[in-house]
Scaffold this active site. Structure first.
Site, PDB file in Angstrom:
ATOM      1  N   LEU A   1      -8.706  -2.451   2.561  1.00 18.19           N
ATOM      2  CA  LEU A   1      -8.224  -3.452   1.614  1.00 18.19           C
ATOM      3  C   LEU A   1      -9.012  -4.751   1.798  1.00 18.19           C
ATOM      4  O   LEU A   1      -9.691  -4.925   2.811  1.00 18.19           O
ATOM      5  CB  LEU A   1      -6.734  -3.697   1.835  1.00 18.19           C
ATOM      6  CG  LEU A   1      -5.820  -2.504   1.529  1.00 18.19           C
ATOM      7  CD1 LEU A   1      -4.382  -2.830   1.926  1.00 18.19           C
ATOM      8  CD2 LEU A   1      -5.888  -2.131   0.054  1.00 18.19           C
TER       9      LEU A   1
ATOM     10  N   ASP B   1       8.162   7.685  10.279  1.00 12.66           N
ATOM     11  CA  ASP B   1       7.583   6.556  11.019  1.00 12.66           C
ATOM     12  C   ASP B   1       7.342   5.340  10.122  1.00 12.66           C
ATOM     13  O   ASP B   1       6.349   4.645  10.268  1.00 12.66           O
ATOM     14  CB  ASP B   1       6.265   7.016  11.663  1.00 12.66           C
ATOM     15  CG  ASP B   1       5.746   6.007  12.684  1.00 12.66           C
ATOM     16  OD1 ASP B   1       6.568   5.370  13.354  1.00 12.66           O
ATOM     17  OD2 ASP B   1       4.515   5.863  12.797  1.00 12.66           O
TER      18      ASP B   1
ATOM     19  N   GLU C   1       4.059  -3.472   3.640  1.00  8.76           N
ATOM     20  CA  GLU C   1       3.349  -4.706   3.334  1.00  8.76           C
ATOM     21  C   GLU C   1       3.277  -4.939   1.835  1.00  8.76           C
ATOM     22  O   GLU C   1       3.338  -3.992   1.032  1.00  8.76           O
ATOM     23  CB  GLU C   1       1.924  -4.664   3.917  1.00  8.76           C
ATOM     24  CG  GLU C   1       1.868  -4.629   5.431  1.00  8.76           C
ATOM     25  CD  GLU C   1       0.443  -4.689   5.962  1.00  8.76           C
ATOM     26  OE1 GLU C   1      -0.484  -5.001   5.166  1.00  8.76           O
ATOM     27  OE2 GLU C   1       0.248  -4.424   7.160  1.00  8.76           O
TER      28      GLU C   1
END
Length: 595
Positions: free
Chosen positions: A408, A474, A479
């Protein structure tokens, strides 16, 4: 050594002995004849005949001996493996074919991806230390590496889909082509600045903060070895695929499925030469950050266990290795669900020696390399839990499967905020989280920002459905991009612990859906569509995964995992049906006006 070769060598040896024997016999005949002729004085013609026959016999024996000696000098090539008998028909992984089929469903207007001249399985870009291989030069080492990759990839190639493509049919369905509001300037994560913007910025540093000046040209100033000399302008054609990916991120998704750059991005991840490797800091498991000549980067996760290895039932959810194929499969599943919230991930075969060991500048990583007792090149790096000599990453002996995820934008350009999931697990062997003890836990969550307004709650439920389908327990954080505030999608990152177990489903992953009883209408309709035989989730997933380069080595997901997807999808639909039996406001209508 083949039986035919052995017989030829044996025949040559016997023929050589026979030639020597014939030569000695010819001499023994000539000598007595000459002595008898001195006594009996035969005619000159008889003596000439005897001598001619002796010379003819000697000549034939010598010719036979020379022929046999030439056979003996021919190299005897030992078969390298059981695949040698079919070496002429060993299939190769044609990356360009994979990419073109993989993205053919995106859009009829999408341009074809660049031609793959090297291929991910045919490029060994870095020199090998001659001291490490004293009896082999660079060419011989590269040839050996190519043989290793061919042998690894010599198993059954994925078959082409006969008739129509279910993936293409899925993406042509109206549910995957819903109109979106026209994007405004503030809906783009990054933008190309105009000269007016640059002049208002006040400094050159601010000018380049999140864009490229409209009429100027950015030239690389790096003198580091291996990087390309590039010149980027506002023209998109001058941008590498990774930059176009960054500039294409919007408020609603990471990428547009119809964007032809998606094919170019995955192609570049599989074919670009690796010029730098360092270990990524943070996390409990080994991850590497690789760099390419065009200044692009990718997150590398290595193969730690076989694809068919199922997670031990006695292990906790936080005690398992991450899987490289899980990262690849998660990207495909996210795309098939219509989310587009996972950065593109692709599989690749690399050379542990030339692509990591010889080019890394990370001392923490380089000093962990060693050669295993069976001659494989291994390393373990340094991390919190799973980096030790007892848990190494090993090539075969140099070839290693990895996943490569597109990075990203840098946090300095596009800051991200990390949110703790309300349904985070306790990560304890004895304690339970609050949501595991309180059936009405969602009522509390709905009172907390940002879940008390907007789409954040149904976004979280989308992520929970994705995690349940691939059995990922998990998901402790997620974000978002800070620029978009709370009106944006969630990034579905870090999926390495998915697809660990196919024989058992974990219903607790669906707790957000079960407790909140809310789901997007578009998500529910797509789930119903994927439950139909013509669009079965297992079928479209199998077809989509078959286009990844590593599918030429072995299927990225076993049939058991694919069947588990269908089984879990049916479970999700049953949970929604049960919610609809108890509540009237289950469906969040995000496609109002589109039937």
């Amino acid at each position: 050594m083949s039986r035919k070769r052995f017989i030829m060598i044996r025949f040559g040896f016997l023929a050589g002995l026979h030639a020597l024997f014939g030569f000695s016999m010819s001499l023994s005949v000539v000598v007595p004849l000459s002595s008898s002729m001195t006594r009996q004085k035969p005619g000159r013609s008889t003596r000439s005949i005897y001598l001619s026959l002796a010379c003819l016999s000697l000549t034939l024996h010598l010719l036979l001996a020379f022929f046999c000696l030439s056979v003996l000098q021919t190299a005897c090539v030992l078969p390298t493996s059981s695949f040698s008998s079919t070496s002429s028909s060993i299939p190769r992984t044609d990356t360009q074919h994979h990419l073109s089929v993989f993205h053919s469903s995106s859009s009829s207007a999408a341009s074809s991806s660049p031609r793959n001249e090297a291929g991910p399985h045919n490029d060994v870009h870095h020199k090998v230390n001659a001291n490490m291989f004293p009896h082999k030069g660079r060419n011989s080492f590269n040839e050996a590496f190519e043989r290793e990759k061919k042998l690894i990839g010599a198993r059954k190639m994925p078959q082409k889909v006969k008739g129509h493509s279910k993936v293409e049919a899925l993406f042509q369905h109206p549910l995957y082509n819903l109109p979106r509001p026209e994007l405004q300037e503030e809906d783009w994560l990054l933008k190309v600045k105009t000269n007016k913007d640059a002049s208002n910025a006040g400094s050159e540093e601010e000018e380049w903060e999140d864009g490229i000046s409209n009429d100027s040209k950015w030239q690389s100033a790096s003198q580091e070895k291996g990087y390309d000399k590039v010149a980027w302008t506002s023209d998109v054609e001058t941008h590498p695929p990774w930059l176009r990916f960054h500039l294409g991120i919007t408020r609603w998704e990471l990428f547009n499925r119809k964007d032809p750059n998606l094919a170019q991005l995955t192609h570049y991840l599989t074919t670009q030469r690796i010029i730098s490797v360092v270990q990524k800091t943070g996390g409990t498991q080994l991850k590497l950050l690789v760099s390419f000549p065009n200044y692009g980067q990718a997150l590398l996760k290595p193969m730690r266990q076989s694809r068919d290895a199922e997670t031990d039932a006695n292990l906790f959810y936080f005690s398992d290795f991450e899987r490289h194929n899980a990262e690849i499969a998660a990207f495909h599943l996210d795309r098939l669900l219509g989310f587009n919230r996972i950065p593109p991930v692709v599989g690749r075969l690399i050379n542990v020696t030339s692509d990591i060991r010889e080019i890394t500048s990370d001392q923490r990583l380089s000093r962990t390399f060693f050669t295993s007792p069976v001659g494989n090149t291994c390393f373990h790096g340094q991390c919190e839990y799973y980096c030790s000599i007892e848990k190494p990453v090993c090539g075969q002996p140099h070839v290693l499967e990895v996943s490569l995820a597109a990075m990203l934008p840098d946090l300095s350009l596009a800051p991200r905020r990390s949110w703790r999931s309300p349904w985070r697990r306790s990560y304890s062997r004895t304690k339970l989280a609050q949501w595991e003890k309180d059936p009405a836990y969602c009522d509390t969550v709905k009172q907390m920002p940002p879940y008390n307004h907007g789409t954040r709650l149904v976004d979280l439920i989308d992520m929970a459905i994705l995690d349940f389908l691939m059995s990922n327990m998990d998901r402790h954080h997620y974000e978002t991009f800070e620029k978009f505030g709370n009106e944006s999608f969630l990034l579905h990152l870090d999926n390495g612990r998915a697809f660990g177990r196919h024989s058992r489903d974990e219903p607790s992953i669906l707790a957000p859906l079960q407790q909140c009883c809310s789901i997007r209408r578009s998500t529910l309709l797509r789930l119903h569509l994927l439950s139909l035989p013509g669009y079965a989730l297992s079928d479209v997933m199998r077809e989509s995964l078959a286009q990844d380069p590593l599918a030429g080595v072995a299927p990225l997901l076993s049939e058991a995992h694919l069947h588990a997807l269908d089984r879990r999808l049916a479970t999700v639909l049953r949970v929604v049906q049960a919610c609809q039996g108890r509540h009237s406001d289950v469906i969040y209508n995000d496609i109002e006006g589109h039937d």
